[in-house]
Design a protein around this motif. Sequence first.
Motif, PDB file in Angstrom:
ATOM      1  N   LEU A  52       0.841  -1.187   0.000  1.00 19.30           N
ATOM      2  CA  LEU A  52       0.000   0.000   0.000  1.00 19.30           C
ATOM      3  C   LEU A  52       0.878   1.240   0.000  1.00 19.30           C
ATOM      4  O   LEU A  52       1.563   1.512   0.983  1.00 19.30           O
ATOM      5  CB  LEU A  52      -0.896   0.008   1.243  1.00 19.30           C
ATOM      6  CG  LEU A  52      -1.811   1.208   1.415  1.00 19.30           C
ATOM      7  CD1 LEU A  52      -3.015   1.071   0.480  1.00 19.30           C
ATOM      8  CD2 LEU A  52      -2.283   1.329   2.859  1.00 19.30           C
ATOM      9  N   PRO A  53       0.900   2.023  -1.097  1.00 25.67           N
ATOM     10  CA  PRO A  53       1.712   3.246  -1.117  1.00 25.67           C
ATOM     11  C   PRO A  53       1.103   4.291  -0.185  1.00 25.67           C
ATOM     12  O   PRO A  53      -0.117   4.466  -0.170  1.00 25.67           O
ATOM     13  CB  PRO A  53       1.632   3.709  -2.574  1.00 25.67           C
ATOM     14  CG  PRO A  53       1.043   2.577  -3.334  1.00 25.67           C
ATOM     15  CD  PRO A  53       0.212   1.806  -2.365  1.00 25.67           C
ATOM     16  N   PRO A  54       1.914   4.987   0.588  1.00 25.38           N
ATOM     17  CA  PRO A  54       1.378   6.063   1.420  1.00 25.38           C
ATOM     18  C   PRO A  54       0.854   7.197   0.558  1.00 25.38           C
ATOM     19  O   PRO A  54       1.446   7.531  -0.466  1.00 25.38           O
ATOM     20  CB  PRO A  54       2.579   6.504   2.268  1.00 25.38           C
ATOM     21  CG  PRO A  54       3.777   6.060   1.502  1.00 25.38           C
ATOM     22  CD  PRO A  54       3.370   4.823   0.760  1.00 25.38           C
ATOM     23  N   SER A  55      -0.265   7.774   0.942  1.00 28.22           N
ATOM     24  CA  SER A  55      -0.880   8.820   0.125  1.00 28.22           C
ATOM     25  C   SER A  55      -0.010  10.057   0.012  1.00 28.22           C
ATOM     26  O   SER A  55      -0.065  10.785  -0.976  1.00 28.22           O
ATOM     27  CB  SER A  55      -2.243   9.205   0.715  1.00 28.22           C
ATOM     28  OG  SER A  55      -2.094   9.642   2.060  1.00 28.22           O
ATOM     29  N   SER A  56       0.838  10.278   1.010  1.00 34.23           N
ATOM     30  CA  SER A  56       1.654  11.498   1.003  1.00 34.23           C
ATOM     31  C   SER A  56       2.838  11.398   0.064  1.00 34.23           C
ATOM     32  O   SER A  56       3.390  12.403  -0.375  1.00 34.23           O
ATOM     33  CB  SER A  56       2.160  11.797   2.417  1.00 34.23           C
ATOM     34  OG  SER A  56       2.922  10.694   2.904  1.00 34.23           O
ATOM     35  N   SER A  57       3.276  10.165  -0.249  1.00 40.56           N
ATOM     36  CA  SER A  57       4.462   9.998  -1.088  1.00 40.56           C
ATOM     37  C   SER A  57       4.333   8.713  -1.897  1.00 40.56           C
ATOM     38  O   SER A  57       4.970   7.707  -1.592  1.00 40.56           O
ATOM     39  CB  SER A  57       5.728   9.970  -0.212  1.00 40.56           C
ATOM     40  OG  SER A  57       6.882  10.027  -0.992  1.00 40.56           O
ATOM     41  N   PRO A  58       3.502   8.701  -2.940  1.00 39.19           N
ATOM     42  CA  PRO A  58       3.204   7.469  -3.678  1.00 39.19           C
ATOM     43  C   PRO A  58       4.363   6.903  -4.475  1.00 39.19           C
ATOM     44  O   PRO A  58       4.247   5.821  -5.026  1.00 39.19           O
ATOM     45  CB  PRO A  58       2.067   7.908  -4.614  1.00 39.19           C
ATOM     46  CG  PRO A  58       2.229   9.372  -4.771  1.00 39.19           C
ATOM     47  CD  PRO A  58       2.766   9.870  -3.453  1.00 39.19           C
ATOM     48  N   THR A  59       5.496   7.617  -4.553  1.00 42.61           N
ATOM     49  CA  THR A  59       6.624   7.117  -5.344  1.00 42.61           C
ATOM     50  C   THR A  59       7.727   6.518  -4.482  1.00 42.61           C
ATOM     51  O   THR A  59       8.830   6.287  -4.961  1.00 42.61           O
ATOM     52  CB  THR A  59       7.219   8.256  -6.199  1.00 42.61           C
ATOM     53  OG1 THR A  59       7.658   9.318  -5.344  1.00 42.61           O
ATOM     54  CG2 THR A  59       6.180   8.789  -7.176  1.00 42.61           C
ATOM     55  N   LEU A  60       7.467   6.258  -3.208  1.00 44.37           N
ATOM     56  CA  LEU A  60       8.481   5.662  -2.345  1.00 44.37           C
ATOM     57  C   LEU A  60       8.942   4.324  -2.891  1.00 44.37           C
ATOM     58  O   LEU A  60       8.162   3.566  -3.471  1.00 44.37           O
ATOM     59  CB  LEU A  60       7.922   5.450  -0.933  1.00 44.37           C
ATOM     60  CG  LEU A  60       7.846   6.670  -0.010  1.00 44.37           C
ATOM     61  CD1 LEU A  60       7.184   6.265   1.310  1.00 44.37           C
ATOM     62  CD2 LEU A  60       9.214   7.259   0.251  1.00 44.37           C
ATOM     63  N   ASP A  61      10.235   4.007  -2.691  1.00 47.77           N
ATOM     64  CA  ASP A  61      10.748   2.702  -3.081  1.00 47.77           C
ATOM     65  C   ASP A  61      10.105   1.625  -2.222  1.00 47.77           C
ATOM     66  O   ASP A  61       9.677   1.867  -1.089  1.00 47.77           O
ATOM     67  CB  ASP A  61      12.269   2.651  -2.901  1.00 47.77           C
ATOM     68  CG  ASP A  61      12.983   3.551  -3.899  1.00 47.77           C
ATOM     69  OD1 ASP A  61      12.402   3.813  -4.965  1.00 47.77           O
ATOM     70  OD2 ASP A  61      14.110   3.987  -3.590  1.00 47.77           O
TER      71      ASP A  61
END
Length: 334
Positions: A84-93
């Motif tokens: 689940l990508p965090p909404s604040s930073s969807p491009t995290l590795d």
Amino acid sequence: MSISREDVLDRWTEKQTSIRTKLTFLDPPPSSSSFTVSSSATATPIPLTSAQKEYDYPLTRLDRPEDIVVEGLRTIGGVDISFLPPSSSPTLDEEQLQEGVATIVVLSFPFLEVLHTLSHRIELSQPYISSFLAFREAPPLLELIAGLKKELESKGKLEDFPQVLFVDGNGRLHERECGLACVLGLELGIPTIGISKKPYLFPSSPLSLSSLSNPPHWRSSPKSITTTIKTHLRQRGGWFGLFPRPPPSSETPFEYSTEMPDYLGAALISSNTSLAPIFVSSGHRISLETSVRLTVACSRTKIPEPVRRADLEGREEVRRWVGERDGEGVVRER
């Protein structure tokens, strides 16, 4: 007192080394196994130059679906984790992602129909570190599988518990021969098969041969491995072993042979829909040959159905989770 990253990795390495001594990469005898797999497979030596022989070129094999005979197998399982990508930073590795969905599916065999699915929303306590994936993903997957077993018991359907488990992650094809599929297999006491979309390289192992050698070793880089696969594997069921393990008492390099060496894993063309390979390895209580044959028998597309269906179910649950949180979002997978 805080523990350094180096100390943690040293402890994990010791744990993997200990687990490895308890693993078996052979098929149980028929008298103690609930299923058997056989095949009229053909081994086809490749014409080699003398230089190539020194670099242990692969022995290609062919296990066509129509030649594979499976007896006694009724249920197969697959496990996968979607993130689940965090909404604040969807491009995290990926290694920074901690929340996700662990999913297990149970399919019938040979019809590959979904019998049971179970998903857990999870929060991982460990970061992603190459070659230590099991310490991140095994705990939530084991909890998930225990939940499935409890659910089946409550429904009086314990006979549907998987006889063999496909794992989205390596088994023996690992620097210390102890990937995620190995850890799950040992804990569960059932045969497990590791499935990976990418070749595994051994950065600190003698098996990792230099790309600067002359000629370069075909297993020295993902590119050279891929080139060799494209050259020699051109149909469903075609495969060859990767990273032959020398006998424990031998200090000499592996020599080319028409006999099947003790390979850590295999490159396999699993279906007619794609000539891109997957990488198969034994997890526990199953041989590489049987792992490959079951993978072929369970594949309609590139990825074997147990893992593919677990991935699809997990992605759908992630979408629901994202929708509850902040509307449409992105699903990340390993």
